[in-house]
Write a protein that holds these residues in place. Structure first.
Motif, short mmCIF file in Angstrom:
data_model
loop_
_atom_site.label_atom_id
_atom_site.label_comp_id
_atom_site.label_asym_id
_atom_site.label_seq_id
_atom_site.Cartn_x
_atom_site.Cartn_y
_atom_site.Cartn_z
N CYS A 1 -25.25 102.67 44.76
CA CYS A 1 -24.24 101.82 45.39
C CYS A 1 -23.59 102.57 46.54
CB CYS A 1 -23.19 101.43 44.36
SG CYS A 1 -22.04 100.20 44.99
N PHE B 1 -20.44 101.96 47.22
CA PHE B 1 -19.04 102.11 46.78
C PHE B 1 -19.03 102.96 45.52
CE2 PHE B 1 -17.28 97.72 48.42
CZ PHE B 1 -17.67 98.03 49.70
N ARG B 2 -17.84 103.36 45.11
CA ARG B 2 -17.66 104.11 43.85
C ARG B 2 -16.44 103.55 43.13
NH1 ARG B 2 -21.77 105.56 45.16
NH2 ARG B 2 -22.80 107.59 45.18
N CYS B 3 -16.46 102.26 42.77
CA CYS B 3 -15.29 101.64 42.16
C CYS B 3 -14.86 102.45 40.93
CB CYS B 3 -15.58 100.20 41.78
SG CYS B 3 -16.07 99.24 43.21
N TYR C 1 -13.42 101.91 38.14
CA TYR C 1 -13.67 101.45 36.76
C TYR C 1 -15.16 101.36 36.46
CZ TYR C 1 -14.10 97.32 39.66
OH TYR C 1 -14.46 96.47 40.66
N CYS C 2 -15.99 101.55 37.49
CA CYS C 2 -17.44 101.35 37.33
C CYS C 2 -18.19 102.67 37.31
CB CYS C 2 -17.94 100.47 38.47
SG CYS C 2 -19.71 100.14 38.43
N MET C 3 -17.81 103.58 38.19
CA MET C 3 -18.58 104.82 38.35
C MET C 3 -17.65 106.02 38.50
SD MET C 3 -21.48 103.97 41.15
CE MET C 3 -22.58 102.58 40.99
N GLY D 1 -25.52 98.32 40.33
CA GLY D 1 -25.54 98.89 41.66
C GLY D 1 -25.33 97.82 42.73
N GLU D 2 -25.55 98.22 43.96
CA GLU D 2 -25.42 97.23 45.02
C GLU D 2 -26.82 96.73 45.39
OE1 GLU D 2 -23.27 95.29 46.28
OE2 GLU D 2 -24.81 94.57 47.63
N ASN E 1 -21.13 93.62 46.48
CA ASN E 1 -19.81 94.07 46.91
C ASN E 1 -19.52 93.61 48.34
OD1 ASN E 1 -21.10 95.85 48.72
ND2 ASN E 1 -20.95 97.60 47.34
N SER F 1 -23.31 99.50 36.32
CA SER F 1 -24.22 99.49 37.46
C SER F 1 -25.68 99.61 37.03
CB SER F 1 -23.88 100.67 38.40
OG SER F 1 -23.76 101.85 37.65
#
Ligand code: SAM
Ligand code: SF4
Length: 338
Positions: free
Chosen positions: A29, A31-33, A35-37, A75-76, A107, A334
């Motif tokens: 991805c 991004f690195r949100c 709560y996700c990663m 993932g994205e 995203n 992800s």
């Protein structure tokens, strides 16, 4: 390859027809949100991934046994190289009536470039994830994201003719106060919205899920002070419960995975980019479709799919409370794509 089959439509042991396949096409991805990663995520070695051609074969074998809807996620999904080839090929099956829908959860970072191509390929709807409309907070929560780019992407998608649904994760002391404004914003844009409860999936480094967890029941109670929310019978076969927001005329979904209220109508399974099939988002049991395909070809794949659906569990085992802040399932969202 043909989508015809000699095996019958998939029905799981609890009588649920399996008609919806979610495919995580990459665990990577841009991004690195939080709560996700974790920020320094270790991603899967590229060599472990199914090729796009193999992913397509698996999708087609699912279509042959009753899958009518495919959602690409990650993932994205839109950062996987050449992903448009897969989307175009599956989109063509929508055109031929072999699939009802091909969609994507994104995203939004690539939409400004890809929206027209997605529409041309036969996609009609996209889910875009945004947790805040404040650019600084957006940068904080995604670590690497740029809100303006995502908003440009949404504009491009709408101009291209794509219907948008907004996904927002409810996060304690982060967007609790803002979700009402986001509901109003969606109303102005004429798009539906879904609010998601944080799920305990995967190690996220120093962040603590108990600190992030905001029950969606509380969000709903707060929104009900500002909006008139009327329960709808509409179900998507997934975990969302929908209301109509009278003031905007739009649908608002609440995803509360920590309750079991959706498992009885679950019509979906999830494929990872390495070919693991997860029969439930909240359980670790899986089937290795990659090995089945690579070692035994399409017949082996068909048999593995049928065997896996025979193991689809009745429901999940998510819990978040003070005693259970560790992930209930070790893989990240992800990997299975939400
Ligand atoms: N990258 C794409 C995106 O963000 O839309 C697709 C993949 S992302 C994993 C799918 C959805 O899962 C997003 O709406 C994201 O906010 C949500 N999500 C990620 N981790 C989550 C978690 N631990 N609990 C609840 N939702 C989560
Ligand atoms: Fe990437 Fe989506 Fe996870 Fe955010 S939620 S890090 S955008 S996969």
């Amino acid at each position: 390859m043909t989508t015809t089959s000699t095996i019958s439509p998939l029905i799981d042991p609890y009588g649920r027809p399996i008609e919806y396949l979610r495919v995580s096409v990459t665990d990577r991805c841009d991004f690195r949100c939080v709560y996700c990663m974790a920020e320094n995520m270790t991603f899967l070695p590229k060599a472990d991934l199914l090729t796009l051609e193999e992913l397509e074969v698996v999708c087609r074998r699912f279509m042959a046994v009753g899958t009518r809807k495919i959602r690409l996620t990650g993932g994205e999904p839109l950062v996987r190289r050449n992903i448009m080839h897969l989307i175009e090929n599956l989109g063509a099956e929508v055109g031929r009536g072999n699939l009802d829908e091909i969609t994507v959860t994104t995203n939004g970072s690539q939409l400004h470039k890809m929206a027209d191509d997605l529409y041309r390929a036969g996609m009609r709807r996209v889910n875009v994830s945004i947790d805040t409309l404040d650019a600084d907070k957006f940068k904080h929560i995604t670590r690497w994201g740029d809100l303006n780019k995502v908003l440009d992407g949404i504009d491009a998608a709408r101009s291209a003719g794509l219907e948008i649904k907004l996904n927002a994760v409810a996060l304690k002391d982060f967007n609790d106060e803002e979700l009402g404004d986001m509901v109003a914003w969606c109303g102005e844009m004429g798009v539906d919205m879904t609010i998601i409860e944080v799920m305990p999936m995967g190690d996220i480094g120093s962040e603590n899920r108990v600190d992030q967890y905001l029950p969606v029941s509380l969000v709903r109670a707060n929104l009900a002070k500002r909006f008139t929310l009327t329960d709808l019978d509409y179900r998507s076969g997934g975990p969302a419960r929908y209301v109509e927001v009278k003031e905007t005329g739009r649908k608002l979904g609440f995803i509360t995975p920590l309750s079991h209220n959706f498992c009885e109508s679950c019509n979906r399974v999830r494929l990872t980019c390495t070919g693991m099939l997860y029969m439930c988002l909240g359980q670790d049991d899986s089937a290795d479709l990659s090995a089945a395909l690579r070692q035994h070809g399409v017949d082996g794949l068909d048999a593995a799919i049928v065997e896996a659906i025979g193991r689809k569990p009745k429901g999940h085992d998510f819990i978040i409370d003070r005693r259970h802040s560790a992930p209930a399932v070790s893989r990240h969202m992800s990997v299975t794509g939400g």
